[in-house]
Structure formats: C-alpha cells, structure tokens
Design an enzyme around this catalytic site. Sequence first.
Site, short mmCIF file in Angstrom:
data_model
loop_
_atom_site.label_atom_id
_atom_site.label_comp_id
_atom_site.label_asym_id
_atom_site.label_seq_id
_atom_site.Cartn_x
_atom_site.Cartn_y
_atom_site.Cartn_z
N SER A 92 0.84 -1.19 0.00
CA SER A 92 0.00 0.00 0.00
C SER A 92 0.88 1.26 0.00
O SER A 92 1.66 1.46 -0.93
CB SER A 92 -0.98 -0.03 1.18
N ASP A 142 -8.92 -4.70 -6.28
CA ASP A 142 -8.54 -3.79 -5.19
C ASP A 142 -9.37 -2.51 -5.28
O ASP A 142 -9.23 -1.74 -6.23
CB ASP A 142 -7.05 -3.47 -5.31
N HIS A 175 -7.72 -5.25 -1.47
CA HIS A 175 -6.45 -4.58 -1.17
C HIS A 175 -5.50 -5.46 -0.37
O HIS A 175 -4.29 -5.39 -0.53
CB HIS A 175 -6.72 -3.27 -0.42
#
Length: 708
Positions: free
Chosen positions: A578, A653, A685
């Site tokens: 991320s 995602d 995600h």
Amino acid sequence: MKKIISLLFICTFFLGYAQQKELSIEDAVLGYYKGLYPSSLTNLHWVKNTNTYVHQKDNELIFTDAKTNKVTSKLTLDQLKNTYSTLKRFPRIMEISSETLVFRTGNQIETYNYKTNEKVRLVSFDQHAKNTEYNNQAKAIAYTLDNNLYIGTSTNPRIEVTKHKDKNIVSGQAIHRSEFGIVKGTFWSPEGNYLAFYQKDESNVTDYPLVDINTYPATLKNIKYPMAGQGSEKAKIGIYNVKKNKTVYLTIDTSDEHYLTNLSWTPDEKYVLVAEVNRGQNHVWYNRYNAKNGEFLNTLFEETNEKWTEPEFAAVFLPKSNSNFLWLSERDGFMNIYEYTTEGELVKQLTNFKWVVTGILGFSANGKEVFITGTGTDARESHTFKVNLKSGKFTQLTTTSGTHNTLLSSEGNYLIDGYSSLSIPKNIEVVATKKLKSTSIHKAENPLKDFALGTTEFLTLKAADGTDLYAKITKPANFDASKKYPVLVYVYGGPHAQLVTNSWLGGSSLWMPAFASKENYIVFTLDNRGSANRGFAFESAIHRNLGDLEIEDQLTGVDYLKSLNYVDANRIAVNGWSYGGFMTTSLMLRNPGVFTTAVAGGPVIDWKYYEVMYGERYMDTPQENPEGYEKTKVANYIKNLDGKMLIIHGSVDPVVVPQHSMTLLQEAVKQKVQIDFFTYPMHEHNVRGVDRAHLVKKMLDYIIENNK
C-alpha cells in the site's frame, strides 16, 4: 550522506535456541490459527454498573469480583441451551448487566435473563443486513440493505427509514471513505428515541470498473471511486424519530463537497454536534444543530491550519452535564483535550502533553476524573491515565513498559489491562484505579518457545534535521557477528500507521522473525517522518511532497545498516504494501544501486489515482500541486531500475485500484524495462485467508532468489 546515529536502547527478547524447531513461513503466516500468538481471555467484559467482570473459559462464562478476585458465579453453555436449544457454542457477548445478557444468533438479537434462565426479548432483522448497530435503550437494531437504512424491533424486523431508489444515494453507511475517524454510519441517541445517520450522494463520483472473473463470461462490477481533483460525494445527516417514524435532515449545504464528521448527541437528545471540514481540509467548523427540526444553531469554534486539519473524535460530555464536553484536537501540535460548552465557550485546555492522546475511556463515579489513553512519553508505547477534570493533574495507571489496551468498568473503579512488550507475550491484570493496585488474571506463555528464532532490538537513529527516528532490527537464531547477512527492509512509512511498537514481536508480523531465522537474514524496519503517534509536526512534514522526507529517513536506516560489520551492504532488499508499496517502488527507482530487489504490494504509483479524502489532505489537488504530483509519480523513474522488482496487486482492489500498477507496467514496456508482475484474482487490497501464505511465500522466494 553523513548521519548522526544514536542507540537509545536495545531491548532484546530470546524466542528460542539453536536446537529447537524451525518455524515455517506458512505456519508463521497462519499463526493465529495454529496457536502461535499469545493466548488471551475471550468474551472479556465488565458487567454494567458493577465491579464484576466476566470471561469465557471453554464453555463457561465465569463471573469474578474485581475487588476480591473471587469467582462469584458461572453460566454454562448447557444452561443457555436449555433456553436456546440451537446454540452450538457460547455466543459472543454484546452487552451484559447484573441480570441480562445480550447476544446475536444469526439475524436475531437475544436478551436473556441469566438469573431466571428466561428469554426477555427477541429483536429480529433481515438476514441480509449489513452495518448493524443494536441499541439496548431503543430495543432496536439499525442496519442497511443495499443503499437504504432500516430498523428491526421486537415487533417489526424491517422498518424503512429511507427508501431511495437512486443507487447513488446511500444511507446508514460510513461516508468519506472512512476518513476523519469515521467507522460507521448510524448513531443512536442516548435514550434511543432518535437515530442519526450519514447519507451520501455519489452522483458526482466516477464509476470505476472492476472485473469479476468468476462469472461466465466475466462481468463488470463498477464501484464509486472519487479520485483526487475530481468529483466527490455530497454528505447529509438525517435524524429519524423512532416514535413518529419521521426523518428530518440537518440544514447543511454540501454542494461544495465538504465533509461531515465526528457526529455526537447531547445527553438530553436536543442537539447534534457535527465537525464540518472544507474539501481543502484546512478549516473545521464545529456546529450545533437542533435535532427536532434540523436547524443550524451556532458554530462552537473553528480550527484552521495551513497544512491540514483532521478532527477524528466525537465530543464526550461530562457526567450529568448537557452542556460541557471534552474535545480532542492537535491544534497545539499534539492531540490534547479541551473542555467546551455547547454555547462555544472554551472552558480550558485540560491536557497539555507533548505526546499524543489517543482516546477517552470514561469517567470516575464522582465525575471528577476522566480516564484517557495515550502514548505517554515513549511514542512506541500505549498507556492509560486518569486526569483530574478541574486541575488537569494526571496519574499514569499502566506502569509496565509496553502497549496496553484497557477496559474501564462502568463507574471507573477498575481497569482490565491487557498488555504486551518485546519481552512479555500477553499479560492481563485488573487495576484498582484509586489504589493503583494490580491483580494478575492471565499470563500467556511464550507460544514460540519451541522454535529457533532470534532477537529483536529497538534503535533510535537521527534524521538529517536531528529528529529521532525509531527503528527495530531482527536477527536470526544462531546470529554470528563475524558473518555477513543480507537484509530485508520492511517499510510502510505513511500517515496513521506505526510499525515500531513496544509490543510482542515489536509490532512485526510473525513471518518476519521466521524468515530471518529460516533464511539467515536481517529484517529492518524504521518509522520515518510522516508516520503516526509522534505529533503534528512529525506527521505533517511530508505535506505536498510525499516520498521526499520518507525516502531520506529510510536511507538513514540504510546508512546505519551499512555501518554494521555483519551486514552485507551489497545484498539489501525492500518490501512494503500500500503506502509501503509506494515507498518500496520509490526507494528502488529513485535510489538505484541501493537495493538489489524490491517487492511492492498494492502500490500507490500515481497519487492522482488515489481517493479524494486521503490524497488531497496530504497532497492537495493535482490542480493545486502539479509539481508535487509529478515528482511523486513512480512511473517517471522506471528507467532507473537497477536490479529486480516484483509488483503484486489484487485484481479487484477497491482501495489502491489496479490502474496504479497497470500504469507502471505500461511505462516499463514503453521504456523497454523488464519488471515482474503478479496478481491475486478476486482479492481486494489485502490478500486474506489461506491465500496469504501463498502471497508471503511469493514475496520471500523472490527476495531470496534475487537479493544476491
């Protein structure tokens, strides 16, 4: 680059010795299911308005007097099954009083009198319900179906609160992408007579295409995704009158797409307080509205900041007061507590800490003290304090170094304190808040004692400007300082996250020490400027220029590693997910030659593709900050690749949308640069469940193969 490096302290914990078992990566990843994390107490609650707490052991609920530490009674699963014959296991407790127990079974909320072994009440709701919130005062549950809000009661499982046919109008769910401390979309009033709720109009928000490959053929699944600089949602707040079955909306004009957050009720149910934040996120108005007709009454105060303002906590009213409340703000540089009235009078700044307050737990029985949580003087820790509401004098209630999570009894007489540290797997104690006497009720054994694992040490390094940077280093079992070890730098580096904590494993996932020992690696992590729990100046230093200071600080860590005789400076890899994926790709491509290998998961590649609420807070809009957006765009640096890089992305995602990785791949092809890519079909995600073991093995195998 010359850096001043200091070692603040080293806290070492030994998890094993040379002749013990090797911990596999798969077992480490699935450690929670395999008993490799410290044991705890389940169904742990305070009985409301008493000094008794309960916890579950096997199929019994055990009641214990906190003062005497003696068991006063037990409730068995067999007793429950006499009334609820379909129960297969002890249910998770929602609420417990001196007579009744509230729990959920399927699409029903049960209230059970455990003194008389009788059903008291049954509240039913739709079996497809989401976003459920039960309120014992109202004897009702709020929930959502698709984009509308409903209430279930003992007589009607499906009362319509909203009935919007337009799918762009969404009620009863968290809004603003769950920023500003938002975790839910419904707010029962203190006596249960009203239900306030968030509503958003997503008509201006672009549809983003995701593809479901499990249909024949694949099908399109559009989600609403507001990208930086583009159309955002328009928020509303509705107030539903339970008795009159009528809804009014607060008179707020959000045509400018400003944010509504931190909603709270006054105890008398007359008013609703709302923090309103402009889309630029540098101005807050804290406003009061009439709950009966929705009319605006007054602005209690305003806050501005040239970087950003980010209210994250609702008002907490003082005991027996409808007018005085506590408000958390970092206006003075650290999150502190202020007392205000509903007329907008600042009574006082209650705390003036140079560390971060993280929450309010409750009050003492006499209403003279408030119990709060915060880091204390060491930002790597979490503690509980009591503060005198008149003088501001405070006492730390959790005295053992570590990370504490506490539950306060209704009247504030006792705390249940669960904590861990590098050397403590998990202890749970009951703390008398007046005498500060602690009684141990659970002490977890080291679940890793049979495995050969090494040590983790805390470090403090110095940033270029002299700021302390906290880091940790994990060494393998049988570490030999005369040898040279390759390194994996694990990074996150973004706001609202902290990887270096004085908790079990130092805050690391179990696969990290397992990998260190299995493959004879050093694993290193540093919390750079921009990360959480260090105050506003530390976190906001990255404003409009994401990546610059974070990279500088991470390279300080690399310089430290290279200064160690036992580190192979030619074999350093980097990995993150991320924001950590953004950092991983940025570190690899903006500093060629430092790392041999990079594995980035769900990486932000171009901040203009990220969401409005988060992205614009830290970068402003692409229109306002074109230079900043261009500099942070990872694809601009792909031609610098020197080594091997693997990009991993979930195919659906909804947080860091796949477009990020696709644009990096597109530019790599254009520049004739070879990089590697792997996708997890139908994962969002985070890759969860058993597939996570596949993910971690994929990442680590790549690092082992290429970090040479």
